[in-house]
Design a protein around this motif. Structure first.
Motif, PDB file in Angstrom:
ATOM      1  N   GLY A 288      36.827  31.721  43.596  1.00 27.82           N
ATOM      2  CA  GLY A 288      37.461  31.818  42.260  1.00 27.82           C
ATOM      3  C   GLY A 288      37.574  33.693  41.926  1.00 27.82           C
ATOM      4  O   GLY A 288      37.259  34.347  42.900  1.00 27.82           O
ATOM      5  N   ASP A 289      37.757  33.723  40.621  1.00 26.71           N
ATOM      6  CA  ASP A 289      38.003  35.279  40.293  1.00 26.71           C
ATOM      7  C   ASP A 289      37.210  35.499  39.035  1.00 26.71           C
ATOM      8  O   ASP A 289      35.990  34.820  38.734  1.00 26.71           O
ATOM      9  CB  ASP A 289      39.571  35.394  40.084  1.00 26.71           C
ATOM     10  N   HIS A 290      37.725  36.290  38.202  1.00 23.96           N
ATOM     11  CA  HIS A 290      36.819  36.597  36.956  1.00 23.96           C
ATOM     12  C   HIS A 290      37.227  35.851  35.711  1.00 23.96           C
ATOM     13  O   HIS A 290      36.886  36.351  34.676  1.00 23.96           O
ATOM     14  CB  HIS A 290      37.353  38.055  36.632  1.00 23.96           C
ATOM     15  N   GLY A 291      37.881  34.625  35.899  1.00 28.05           N
ATOM     16  CA  GLY A 291      38.228  33.691  34.720  1.00 28.05           C
ATOM     17  C   GLY A 291      37.043  32.828  34.597  1.00 28.05           C
ATOM     18  O   GLY A 291      35.898  32.827  34.765  1.00 28.05           O
ATOM     19  N   SER A 292      36.925  32.192  33.331  1.00 22.81           N
ATOM     20  CA  SER A 292      36.016  31.266  32.756  1.00 22.81           C
ATOM     21  C   SER A 292      35.666  30.096  33.912  1.00 22.81           C
ATOM     22  O   SER A 292      34.550  29.562  33.516  1.00 22.81           O
ATOM     23  CB  SER A 292      36.500  30.992  31.442  1.00 22.81           C
ATOM     24  N   VAL A 293      36.730  29.417  34.303  1.00 26.17           N
ATOM     25  CA  VAL A 293      36.410  28.291  35.186  1.00 26.17           C
ATOM     26  C   VAL A 293      35.394  28.894  36.263  1.00 26.17           C
ATOM     27  O   VAL A 293      34.467  27.945  36.568  1.00 26.17           O
ATOM     28  CB  VAL A 293      37.524  27.689  35.692  1.00 26.17           C
ATOM     29  N   THR A 294      35.332  30.005  36.824  1.00 28.43           N
ATOM     30  CA  THR A 294      34.531  30.511  37.967  1.00 28.43           C
ATOM     31  C   THR A 294      33.083  30.322  37.222  1.00 28.43           C
ATOM     32  O   THR A 294      32.133  29.975  37.819  1.00 28.43           O
ATOM     33  CB  THR A 294      34.825  31.712  38.401  1.00 28.43           C
ATOM     34  N   LEU A 295      32.921  31.140  35.928  1.00 33.00           N
ATOM     35  CA  LEU A 295      31.659  30.873  35.518  1.00 33.00           C
ATOM     36  C   LEU A 295      31.151  29.502  35.131  1.00 33.00           C
ATOM     37  O   LEU A 295      29.827  29.563  35.165  1.00 33.00           O
ATOM     38  CB  LEU A 295      31.741  31.814  34.204  1.00 33.00           C
ATOM     39  N   TYR A 296      31.828  28.548  34.894  1.00 37.24           N
ATOM     40  CA  TYR A 296      31.420  27.162  34.404  1.00 37.24           C
ATOM     41  C   TYR A 296      31.061  26.737  35.981  1.00 37.24           C
ATOM     42  O   TYR A 296      29.902  26.044  36.161  1.00 37.24           O
ATOM     43  CB  TYR A 296      32.612  26.416  34.129  1.00 37.24           C
ATOM     44  N   ALA A 297      31.843  26.986  37.053  1.00 36.86           N
ATOM     45  CA  ALA A 297      31.233  26.676  38.346  1.00 36.86           C
ATOM     46  C   ALA A 297      29.883  27.014  38.817  1.00 36.86           C
ATOM     47  O   ALA A 297      28.762  26.304  39.423  1.00 36.86           O
ATOM     48  CB  ALA A 297      32.190  26.814  39.355  1.00 36.86           C
ATOM     49  N   ALA A 298      29.653  28.516  38.442  1.00 36.34           N
ATOM     50  CA  ALA A 298      28.335  29.098  38.433  1.00 36.34           C
ATOM     51  C   ALA A 298      27.301  28.322  37.541  1.00 36.34           C
ATOM     52  O   ALA A 298      26.165  28.320  38.139  1.00 36.34           O
ATOM     53  CB  ALA A 298      28.384  30.632  38.250  1.00 36.34           C
ATOM     54  N   ALA A 299      27.618  28.118  36.518  1.00 37.53           N
ATOM     55  CA  ALA A 299      26.769  27.351  35.679  1.00 37.53           C
ATOM     56  C   ALA A 299      26.231  25.824  36.169  1.00 37.53           C
ATOM     57  O   ALA A 299      25.396  25.424  35.683  1.00 37.53           O
ATOM     58  CB  ALA A 299      27.467  27.275  34.208  1.00 37.53           C
ATOM     59  N   LEU A 300      27.283  25.354  36.946  1.00 40.09           N
ATOM     60  CA  LEU A 300      26.993  23.978  37.619  1.00 40.09           C
ATOM     61  C   LEU A 300      26.120  23.900  38.972  1.00 40.09           C
ATOM     62  O   LEU A 300      25.706  23.174  39.692  1.00 40.09           O
ATOM     63  CB  LEU A 300      28.144  23.128  37.960  1.00 40.09           C
ATOM     64  N   ASP A 301      25.864  25.214  39.317  1.00 39.13           N
ATOM     65  CA  ASP A 301      25.194  25.709  40.335  1.00 39.13           C
ATOM     66  C   ASP A 301      25.954  25.418  41.597  1.00 39.13           C
ATOM     67  O   ASP A 301      25.508  24.825  42.676  1.00 39.13           O
ATOM     68  CB  ASP A 301      23.633  24.934  40.471  1.00 39.13           C
ATOM     69  N   ARG A 302      27.138  25.782  41.719  1.00 40.47           N
ATOM     70  CA  ARG A 302      28.187  25.461  42.786  1.00 40.47           C
ATOM     71  C   ARG A 302      28.149  26.384  43.756  1.00 40.47           C
ATOM     72  O   ARG A 302      28.130  27.812  43.081  1.00 40.47           O
ATOM     73  CB  ARG A 302      29.521  24.962  42.559  1.00 40.47           C
ATOM     74  N   PRO A 303      28.318  26.467  45.065  1.00 41.08           N
ATOM     75  CA  PRO A 303      28.356  27.773  46.175  1.00 41.08           C
ATOM     76  C   PRO A 303      29.862  28.334  45.656  1.00 41.08           C
ATOM     77  O   PRO A 303      30.591  27.673  45.595  1.00 41.08           O
ATOM     78  CB  PRO A 303      28.387  27.004  47.355  1.00 41.08           C
ATOM     79  N   LEU A 304      29.675  29.872  45.794  1.00 42.66           N
ATOM     80  CA  LEU A 304      30.824  30.457  45.137  1.00 42.66           C
ATOM     81  C   LEU A 304      31.327  31.575  46.208  1.00 42.66           C
ATOM     82  O   LEU A 304      30.465  32.015  46.888  1.00 42.66           O
ATOM     83  CB  LEU A 304      30.516  31.227  43.870  1.00 42.66           C
ATOM     84  N   LEU A 305      32.661  31.920  46.248  1.00 45.42           N
ATOM     85  CA  LEU A 305      33.130  32.935  47.065  1.00 45.42           C
ATOM     86  C   LEU A 305      34.021  33.485  45.994  1.00 45.42           C
ATOM     87  O   LEU A 305      35.058  32.660  45.580  1.00 45.42           O
ATOM     88  CB  LEU A 305      33.830  32.498  48.212  1.00 45.42           C
ATOM     89  N   LEU A 306      34.121  34.885  45.682  1.00 46.83           N
ATOM     90  CA  LEU A 306      34.728  35.637  44.597  1.00 46.83           C
ATOM     91  C   LEU A 306      35.821  36.499  45.333  1.00 46.83           C
ATOM     92  O   LEU A 306      35.457  36.992  46.151  1.00 46.83           O
ATOM     93  CB  LEU A 306      34.043  36.222  43.723  1.00 46.83           C
ATOM     94  N   ASN A 307      36.904  36.459  44.535  1.00 48.53           N
ATOM     95  CA  ASN A 307      37.974  37.336  44.807  1.00 48.53           C
ATOM     96  C   ASN A 307      37.344  38.844  44.497  1.00 48.53           C
ATOM     97  O   ASN A 307      36.271  39.004  43.578  1.00 48.53           O
ATOM     98  CB  ASN A 307      39.003  37.281  44.042  1.00 48.53           C
ATOM     99  N   PRO A 308      37.896  39.986  44.922  1.00 43.66           N
ATOM    100  CA  PRO A 308      37.368  41.299  44.628  1.00 43.66           C
ATOM    101  C   PRO A 308      37.408  41.589  42.860  1.00 43.66           C
ATOM    102  O   PRO A 308      38.262  40.986  42.443  1.00 43.66           O
ATOM    103  CB  PRO A 308      38.460  42.442  45.273  1.00 43.66           C
TER     104      PRO A 308
END
Length: 530
Positions: A288-308
């Motif tokens: 994901g990136d800096h959008g709200s869906v990425t933060l919801y994924a972090a709240a669900l404790d999903r592994p993440l890879l972020l855009n710069p």
């Protein structure tokens, strides 16, 4: 406005003549962008089952991202009042999920709902050439109006105080119903994965992109196609959740063109209304990136890879902290290795401190957590399955089980008219060609293809054979065997035709064995005359 206008029909004295339900309250839902319309439709489920509340819609067409709003309202069967007549409409409450709605036309109390998580992004100001903080109602709309802003956590109100104290005084903490529904839907993870076509041995990678040049799709528009080319097709499924503003501005046609190569490679594009929530629950990894869906994924404790990180992120907000702590997607390294490393190195609860502002209790949900309600809204319902998933032409890979339980043998099958006998539904284990190992493979369905199975055009013996010309030999037939033992002859009608008791009758001639049937591919040749 004339008396025949839509707003005039909804006056208290006039609507009593036409309504079927007794609706003492009227709620005006105002949509301005496609994103705010979808958020508004989701929040209005709070009135489900209450026939006393009549919901009317209005569409403010002053936004650059208004494409798709009319279609979404029409698909839901919404009753829309023209925006020019909203001033004359009798209503008890106005709801909107856009902070830029012209509230000067609206009389009465107004509640502004968030369409993201907090005030964490700078966006262009549609009323000027500068920038503003997304989600904050302008001061000109607050003065002299009964306006309340709904926030999900007290920290969001505290962060808004030094920036806009007038807006901070209008904030009311109501919790986050979107996060509550995501948490309540965690037990349905296997169901969502099955609906997405994800097998048990596969990993689901969800790409989520907000809008703008610094978003995931804006910075790397070919990332979906590159990811599908780098990952093994039988081990990964890739889904994309794109911000509705992308298609609202560029058009659905242009977005489909940009993703044509990825869709041909098996990309699963999620519907903007009700697809990304179920995909987050079913995901194994999120890019994901800096959008709200990425933060919801972090709240669900999903592994993440972020855009710069993006320069539009407000410093000190949870997305800014997440951009510093989460692993970053690199364009110089192998994509498959980065995904495998991020999934294996993920520690449960890694983002619990960063996402504490998503709910008033500060608790971050996990896969094993029980459904909870952290907001002031009614108990959240689980996420419903989308009304329409993407095209069924998406790639699917099915695996037959290595072994199945043996079932009792059925009755012997009838011989077909072409002489072939179908194999039994269950039988001894056989080695499967093309497989290695010693695990037996059994037939899982009697309709599965097999060289011994008669084709569909081979009719059973009980059916009537096709007609043929008189005198011509049959193309293909099976000679039926006569009954054995032969039936007794009927009793003699007279004494002259009776057989003496001491005389013996010759033994019956045994039936001749059935002749082999002639295959259809080899027609019977007639002997030529000399």
């Amino acid at each position: 406005m004339t008396a025949e206008g839509p707003a005039a029909r909804w006056r208290a004295a006039e609507r009593a003549r036409w309504q079927t339900f007794d609706c003492p309250r009227t709620v005006l839902a105002i949509a301005r962008t496609h994103t705010s319309a979808l958020r508004l439709l989701d929040a209005l489920t709070v009135f489900d089952g209450d026939e006393r509340v009549q919901v009317l819609f209005a569409f403010d067409e002053s936004s650059a991202f208004g494409g798709g709003v009319a279609r979404s309202l029409a698909e839901r069967g919404a009753r829309v009042v023209p925006w020019e007549e909203v001033r004359d409409l009798d209503h008890d409450l106005a709801l909107t999920a856009s902070e830029n709605v012209d509230l000067g036309r609206v009389d009465g109390p107004v509640v502004v709902l968030p369409h993201g998580i907090g005030f964490h992004k700078y966006v262009p100001d549609s009323n000027g050439g500068g920038e503003r903080v997304s989600g904050v109602v302008p001061v000109r709309h607050l003065r002299g109006k009964d306006v309340l802003m709904a926030v999900s956590h007290p920290a969001q109100r505290d962060a808004l105080r030094p920036v806009c104290p007038e807006a901070a005084e209008r904030c009311v903490v109501v919790g986050d119903p979107v996060l509550d529904r995501l948490t309540a839907s965690l037990p349905l993870r296997d169901l969502y994965r099955a609906e997405l076509g994800v097998a048990r041995h596969q990993r689901l990678v969800v790409l989520t992109s907000t809008w703008g040049r610094d978003s995931l799709l804006g910075a790397r528009p070919r990332l979906p196609a590159e990811l599908l080319a780098a990952l093994p097709a039988d081990e990964y499924r890739v889904a994309l959740a794109a911000h509705p503003n992308i298609a609202s501005w560029h058009g659905e046609f242009h977005l489909s063109q940009a993703l044509a190569g990825a869709r041909a490679a098996g990309l699963l594009r999620l519907p903007p209304a009700d697809g990304w929530q179920a995909a987050l629950v079913a995901a194994d990894l999120v890019i994901g990136d800096h959008g709200s869906v990425t933060l919801y994924a972090a709240a669900l404790d999903r592994p993440l890879l972020l855009n710069p990180p993006s320069a539009t992120t407000v410093p000190g907000t949870p997305p800014a902290d997440l951009a510093r702590s989460a692993p970053r997607l690199s364009a110089d390294h192998d994509l498959a290795e980065q995904l495998a490393r991020a999934a294996d190195a993920h520690v449960p609860g890694r983002f619990a401190d960063l996402t504490a502002g998503c709910s008033p209790t500060g608790a971050s949900p996990s896969r094993s957590s029980a459904p909870c309600c952290t907001s002031a809204w009614p108990c959240p319902s689980r996420i419903a399955l989308p009304r329409s998933w993407p095209s069924p032409r998406r790639a699917r890979w099915r695996r037959l089980p290595a072994a199945t339980r043996s079932s009792p043998a059925p009755s012997p099958p009838a011989r077909s008219s072409c002489g072939a006998i179908p194999p039994p539904a269950s039988g001894p284990a056989r080695a499967s060609p093309g497989r290695t190992g010693t695990s037996p493979v059994r037939r899982t369905s009697p309709t599965a293809f097999s060289p011994r199975t008669p084709p569909s055009w081979c009719a059973p013996a009980s059916r009537t054979a096709p007609r043929r010309a008189p005198g011509s030999p049959p193309r293909s037939a099976t000679i039926p065997a006569p009954p054995w033992p032969p039936p007794r002859p009927p009793a003699a009608a007279s004494a002259s035709s009776a057989t003496p008791a001491n005389s013996r009758s010759p033994p019956p001639t045994p039936p001749s064995p059935p002749q082999p049937s002639t295959p259809l591919s080899k027609p019977v040749s007639r002997p030529r005359a000399p």
